[in-house]
Scaffold this active site. Sequence first.
Site, short mmCIF file in Angstrom:
data_model
loop_
_atom_site.label_atom_id
_atom_site.label_comp_id
_atom_site.label_asym_id
_atom_site.label_seq_id
_atom_site.Cartn_x
_atom_site.Cartn_y
_atom_site.Cartn_z
N LYS A 163 -9.64 -5.94 -1.35
CA LYS A 163 -10.59 -4.81 -1.51
C LYS A 163 -10.05 -3.83 -2.55
CE LYS A 163 -8.13 -1.49 1.04
NZ LYS A 163 -7.33 -0.44 0.41
N PRO A 197 -1.48 -9.28 -4.56
CA PRO A 197 -0.17 -8.60 -4.52
C PRO A 197 0.04 -7.83 -3.23
CG PRO A 197 -1.36 -8.08 -6.55
CD PRO A 197 -2.31 -8.85 -5.69
N ALA A 238 0.01 -3.15 -2.28
CA ALA A 238 -0.73 -2.85 -3.49
C ALA A 238 -1.96 -1.97 -3.25
CB ALA A 238 -1.17 -4.16 -4.15
N LEU A 294 -4.53 -3.15 -1.80
CA LEU A 294 -5.65 -4.10 -1.93
C LEU A 294 -5.93 -4.79 -0.60
CD1 LEU A 294 -4.69 -5.70 -5.39
CD2 LEU A 294 -6.28 -3.82 -4.97
N ALA A 295 -5.16 -4.43 0.43
CA ALA A 295 -5.37 -4.91 1.81
C ALA A 295 -5.25 -6.42 1.97
CB ALA A 295 -6.71 -4.39 2.36
N GLY A 296 -4.34 -7.03 1.23
CA GLY A 296 -4.15 -8.48 1.35
C GLY A 296 -3.83 -8.90 2.78
N GLY A 297 -2.94 -8.18 3.45
CA GLY A 297 -2.56 -8.52 4.83
C GLY A 297 -3.72 -8.33 5.80
N SER A 298 -4.44 -7.22 5.66
CA SER A 298 -5.58 -6.95 6.55
C SER A 298 -6.67 -7.98 6.34
CB SER A 298 -6.16 -5.56 6.27
OG SER A 298 -5.20 -4.57 6.54
N SER A 299 -6.89 -8.36 5.09
CA SER A 299 -7.90 -9.36 4.79
C SER A 299 -7.52 -10.71 5.41
CB SER A 299 -8.05 -9.49 3.27
OG SER A 299 -8.91 -10.54 2.96
N ASP A 350 -7.91 -1.48 8.36
CA ASP A 350 -8.73 -2.01 7.25
C ASP A 350 -9.37 -3.35 7.58
OD1 ASP A 350 -8.11 0.05 5.56
OD2 ASP A 350 -6.56 -1.02 4.45
O1 C5P Z 1 -3.83 0.63 10.59
P1 C5P Z 1 -2.90 0.13 9.55
O2 C5P Z 1 -1.87 -0.79 10.09
O3 C5P Z 1 -3.58 -0.41 8.35
O4 C5P Z 1 -2.13 1.42 9.04
C1 C5P Z 1 -0.80 1.41 8.57
C2 C5P Z 1 -0.26 2.80 8.72
O5 C5P Z 1 -0.93 3.70 7.83
C3 C5P Z 1 -0.41 3.40 10.09
O6 C5P Z 1 0.64 3.04 10.94
C4 C5P Z 1 -0.40 4.88 9.81
O7 C5P Z 1 0.92 5.35 9.59
C5 C5P Z 1 -1.13 4.97 8.45
N1 C5P Z 1 -2.56 5.24 8.61
C6 C5P Z 1 -2.97 6.51 8.96
N2 C5P Z 1 -4.30 6.77 9.12
C7 C5P Z 1 -5.22 5.80 8.90
C8 C5P Z 1 -4.81 4.50 8.54
C9 C5P Z 1 -3.48 4.26 8.40
O8 C5P Z 1 -2.16 7.40 9.16
N3 C5P Z 1 -6.50 6.10 9.05
#
Ligand code: C5P
Length: 310
Positions: free
Chosen positions: A28, A119, A122, A124-129, A161
Amino acid sequence: MNTHRRPPDTFAPVSKPEPAFQLRSPAKINVFLEVHGKRDDGFHELETVMLRTNLYDVLRFEATTCDALRVRLADYSLPALTATFPLDDSNLILRAARALRERTQTRHGAVITVNKQIPAEAGLAGGSSNAATTLLGLNRLWGLNLTKQTLHETAASLGSDINFFVEECQSALCTGRGEQVAPIQTSGCFHFVAAQPGSGNSTPEVFRQLEFADVTDRRRIQSTIQALQRGSTAHLQVASFNRLTQAAQQLNPEIAELMHNMKQMTDRAVFMSGSGSTCYIMARNQREAGRLKARLQHLNCRWLGALNVR
Ligand code: C5P
């Protein structure tokens, strides 16, 4: 002479072919990101607009006859990404698979092979995707028939994400922690030239570095959404915004340097995706994106690519 011949496979064990298929796991790009304060649960309240791009990893799902879950990297993954790809319990693909098994109280097995092209660190949310693709892929491989709602609930328990990718839409306004997804109907095609500096960013560190300021005028996010709906890159360029840019630059001075150099070389407004470290410029069409990418060829960066959103 034995004239009564058996078919040749009569005595061979009849093995049912294991079902296997592959799915794309897209990157993304954020064209808008505002932070509306820190919440009691430690997360930040967000308002962000994400676009699903044509850059993708590929995940291959294969059923196994045992209950083992295995993740491995395909040989043709980008070599620079293989060293950083975690194969331990922090791997979001494994976490997504285990979360699905827990929710359904099943013990199915799978081998998931990842061709990694997005990458890392980055924005780009590769892990979340990859996690979202795993939820969608295993739901199909294991015949779980879970509803989108259940997949969304599982996604939200794993990260912020992931829901965007579970929704399988082209573009969305994401609110809450980022897990509440409202799709946006875009028109036309949007082109980006993106580059990542030598080092990546840690999302929690960028949020920790953030200093709160007055939030952007509401008209700005509305203009971003309208620009996407109308297919107007010119309007998108004026409306786009990312609250995390300054915090990311303070944490990673290479971002400020990269953004400065991209601006100097192209005379375009430069933006950052998510918590970085990918920065990008916008182009009106594919040909212009190619020209701008060529101008950035000698940029000192880890990764340079042309992305588009259709
Ligand atoms: O939810 P995710 O694992 O993608 O988020 C990684 C880190 O980014 C969270 O542990 C938090 O420290 C921060 N984060 C945040 N607020 C969000 C999304 C992420 O503080 N809305």
